[in-house]
Design a protein around this motif. Structure first.
Motif, PDB file in Angstrom:
ATOM      1  N   ALA A 121       0.830  -1.203   0.000  1.00 48.11           N
ATOM      2  CA  ALA A 121       0.000   0.000   0.000  1.00 48.11           C
ATOM      3  C   ALA A 121       0.866   1.256   0.000  1.00 48.11           C
ATOM      4  N   ASP A 122       2.034   1.187   0.634  1.00 48.34           N
ATOM      5  CA  ASP A 122       2.945   2.335   0.640  1.00 48.34           C
ATOM      6  C   ASP A 122       3.377   2.696  -0.776  1.00 48.34           C
ATOM      7  N   GLU A 123       3.698   1.676  -1.585  1.00 48.11           N
ATOM      8  CA  GLU A 123       4.117   1.935  -2.960  1.00 48.11           C
ATOM      9  C   GLU A 123       2.978   2.564  -3.761  1.00 48.11           C
ATOM     10  N   LEU A 124       1.764   2.081  -3.558  1.00 47.52           N
ATOM     11  CA  LEU A 124       0.619   2.646  -4.276  1.00 47.52           C
ATOM     12  C   LEU A 124       0.373   4.091  -3.857  1.00 47.52           C
ATOM     13  N   GLU A 125       0.507   4.376  -2.569  1.00 48.22           N
ATOM     14  CA  GLU A 125       0.308   5.749  -2.099  1.00 48.22           C
ATOM     15  C   GLU A 125       1.339   6.695  -2.708  1.00 48.22           C
ATOM     16  N   LYS A 126       2.565   6.209  -2.885  1.00 51.19           N
ATOM     17  CA  LYS A 126       3.587   7.041  -3.524  1.00 51.19           C
ATOM     18  C   LYS A 126       3.213   7.333  -4.971  1.00 51.19           C
ATOM     19  N   LYS A 127       2.723   6.310  -5.679  1.00 52.41           N
ATOM     20  CA  LYS A 127       2.370   6.496  -7.079  1.00 52.41           C
ATOM     21  C   LYS A 127       1.182   7.448  -7.246  1.00 52.41           C
ATOM     22  N   PHE A 128       0.262   7.422  -6.286  1.00 57.02           N
ATOM     23  CA  PHE A 128      -0.893   8.313  -6.343  1.00 57.02           C
ATOM     24  C   PHE A 128      -0.615   9.663  -5.667  1.00 57.02           C
ATOM     25  N   LYS A 129       0.663   9.900  -5.316  1.00 60.11           N
ATOM     26  CA  LYS A 129       1.100  11.166  -4.723  1.00 60.11           C
ATOM     27  C   LYS A 129       0.378  11.470  -3.410  1.00 60.11           C
ATOM     28  N   ARG A 130      -0.022  10.413  -2.711  1.00 53.62           N
ATOM     29  CA  ARG A 130      -0.654  10.612  -1.410  1.00 53.62           C
ATOM     30  C   ARG A 130       0.374  10.806  -0.312  1.00 53.62           C
ATOM     31  N   ARG A 131       1.626  10.474  -0.628  1.00 47.85           N
ATOM     32  CA  ARG A 131       2.708  10.646   0.338  1.00 47.85           C
ATOM     33  C   ARG A 131       4.005  10.797  -0.430  1.00 47.85           C
ATOM     34  N   GLY A 132       5.028  11.293   0.244  1.00 48.78           N
ATOM     35  CA  GLY A 132       6.308  11.520  -0.409  1.00 48.78           C
ATOM     36  C   GLY A 132       7.126  10.270  -0.516  1.00 48.78           C
TER      37      GLY A 132
END
Length: 489
Positions: free
Chosen positions: A478-489
């Motif tokens: 989920a961390d990788e997906l959040e990075k791709k969706f720019k939800r986190r740095g």
């Protein structure tokens, strides 16, 4: 031409020693810093003929790096550095544990994925780290073995480690390992190689079995699912590329797969080839889909099945991310292990062919069949003579019901013609049969069948790869997906 400068911690002065060609040139007290510096110059000044046998500078430098690396790995409590022409080639600082030592030499990414191994009995102690199947290399450069703290090479031990991975690696791939084996010194003969690189071990069969069992146990007890790092993906192009996959809205939805009869979804010659399916009913007696949840069990992490993508992959939610399961690789592993268990117990389940399969053979093939009839029957193939040059195939292994019986038997005969027995080639034969009879990419599966495959995969000893060594499951966090969706740095 050798010089040594050394100074002990509690001394005010150091000591200097200079030797040239075996002769003492000078020695005495000298001002020095704490520690020891050994300097060697012009190593061929008095034996120039030996210099002609050296390889290129690059090859010899690699040999030097290998030697220093081995010393650094064997002594994590000592700091090692290697420089060449003012460039740092190796820097292994003093550390407290072996994993940190490996990380300083080979990198953190490799070290953090390694699996620790510890085994001890009355005869030997085995410690160190082994790599996951996904870390396997095309060479053996990261196979490091210490016996009684001496860096050595031993084909028997290396093969024992490799055999523990036997159906988890691609052909031509080699596992990573950093192992330290402690034995009674009387069991080890170090006088085999002039440089003591190779050794012979007494009771080698016992040692091999222990090493293989210890490695196999660690592989079974750990999660071997590789995690996909999306940071290394190439940025998408604005030009849409052609793909072999198609998305059919009428048949497939995001979180649901339209239920179909098995015979419509998977072309098969026999229902015996299908995995067992449990049927569930509601309070009114109507058949319903089971909740797509893998029971808490042994091999796989808990997951919730969502459905099938592109008729090739299963998608499942898990703690901290999502799993993508290759349906062919997963089913292939299931069939391989199930049949291997049946074969080892000599209890291969068979199904009788209603019409039988007629097979014409040459005189030499007939001799091979008659000679190896018992082994063929152990594999589930019962052949009856029909005239002088023909046989009728009466039974086939139930688990491989999708295979064409004639092709399977002819393939075995072909192996026999090369001088091998069926049992000697059982790994190769079963792997090939499992591959051909498993569900294929493009087969549309029901939720029930997908769940059944996952349940059976969960019972496998080595569920993370197919018998050829391809991964069955990968994870996207989920961390990788959040990075791709720019939800986190």
């Amino acid at each position: 031409q050798l010089s040594v400068i050394t100074k002990q911690k509690d001394k005010l002065e150091g000591f200097n020693l200079v030797i040239e060609g075996g002769n003492l040139i000078s020695s005495g007290v000298i001002a020095a810093e704490r520690g020891t510096v050994i300097e060697v110059r012009n190593i061929f000044f008095n034996t120039p003929a030996r210099k002609k046998f050296l390889k290129t500078d690059a090859v010899e430098l690699r040999h030097i790096i290998d030697v220093v690396t081995q010393y650094a790995l064997a002594n994590p409590s000592i700091s090692f550095s290697l420089q060449h022409e003012k460039h740092s080639l190796l820097n292994a600082p003093q550390v407290q544990d072996q994993r940190s030592n490996i990380a300083s030499i080979y990198g953190t990414q490799l070290a953090k994925e390694l699996l620790e191994i510890t085994y001890k009995d009355d005869h030997l102690t085995l410690t160190g780290f082994i790599g996951k199947p996904s870390q396997a290399r095309n060479d053996k450069h990261q196979q490091i073995l210490f016996v009684n703290n001496r860096a050595v090479k031993n084909v028997d031990i290396s093969n024992a480690v490799h055999n523990a991975y036997h159906s988890m690696l691609f052909h031509g791939k080699y596992p990573i390992f950093f192992l330290s084996l402690t034995l009674d010194p009387f069991m080890v003969d170090v006088n085999v190689h002039p440089q003591k690189h190779e050794i012979k071990i007494d009771q080698i069969d016992m040692v091999k079995d222990v090493v293989m069992d210890a490695v196999n146990t660690v592989l079974k007890e750990n999660n071997l699912i590789p995690t996909l790092n999306l940071e290394f993906e190439q940025p998408s192009s604005f030009v849409q590329k052609e793909t072999k996959y198609s998305f059919e809205k009428s048949k497939q939805q995001v979180l649901d797969v339209e239920e179909r009869n098995h015979t419509e979804s998977i072309p098969t010659e026999s229902s015996e080839s299908m995995p067992p399916v449990e049927v569930y009913h509601d309070d009114q007696g109507q058949e319903v889909e089971p909740t797509p949840q893998i029971p808490v069990k042994n091999s796989l992490p808990d997951m919730k099945l969502f459905g099938q993508m592109h008729k090739t992959f299963f998608i499942a939610e898990t703690e901290g991310g999502a799993f993508f399961i290759d349906q062919h690789a997963a089913h292939e592993r299931v069939m391989y292990e199930q049949f291997m268990v049946q074969l080892l117990k000599k209890q291969v389940a068979t199904q009788r062919l209603l019409q039988g399969g007629m097979m014409d053979v040459s005189p030499s093939e007939k001799i091979l069949i008659d000679t190896n009839k018992a082994e063929l029957e152990q594999f589930g193939y019962l052949l009856e003579e029909f005239g002088q040059t023909s046989y009728v195939i009466k039974t086939v292994p139930s688990i491989f019901g999708r295979l064409q019986p004639l092709d399977s038997v002819k393939e075995m005969i072909s192996s026999l013609e090369k001088g091998n027995s069926i049992m000697e080639l059982k790994e190769t034969i079963i792997t090939r049969m499992a591959c051909r009879s498993a569900v294929m990419a493009g087969d549309e599966l029901t939720n029930t069948w997908m769940q059944s495959i996952l349940n059976e995969l969960n019972r496998c000893d080595h569920p993370y790869t197919c018998p050829h060594g391809r991964p069955t499951i990968i994870k996207i966090t989920a961390d990788e997906l959040e990075k791709k969706f720019k939800r986190r740095g």
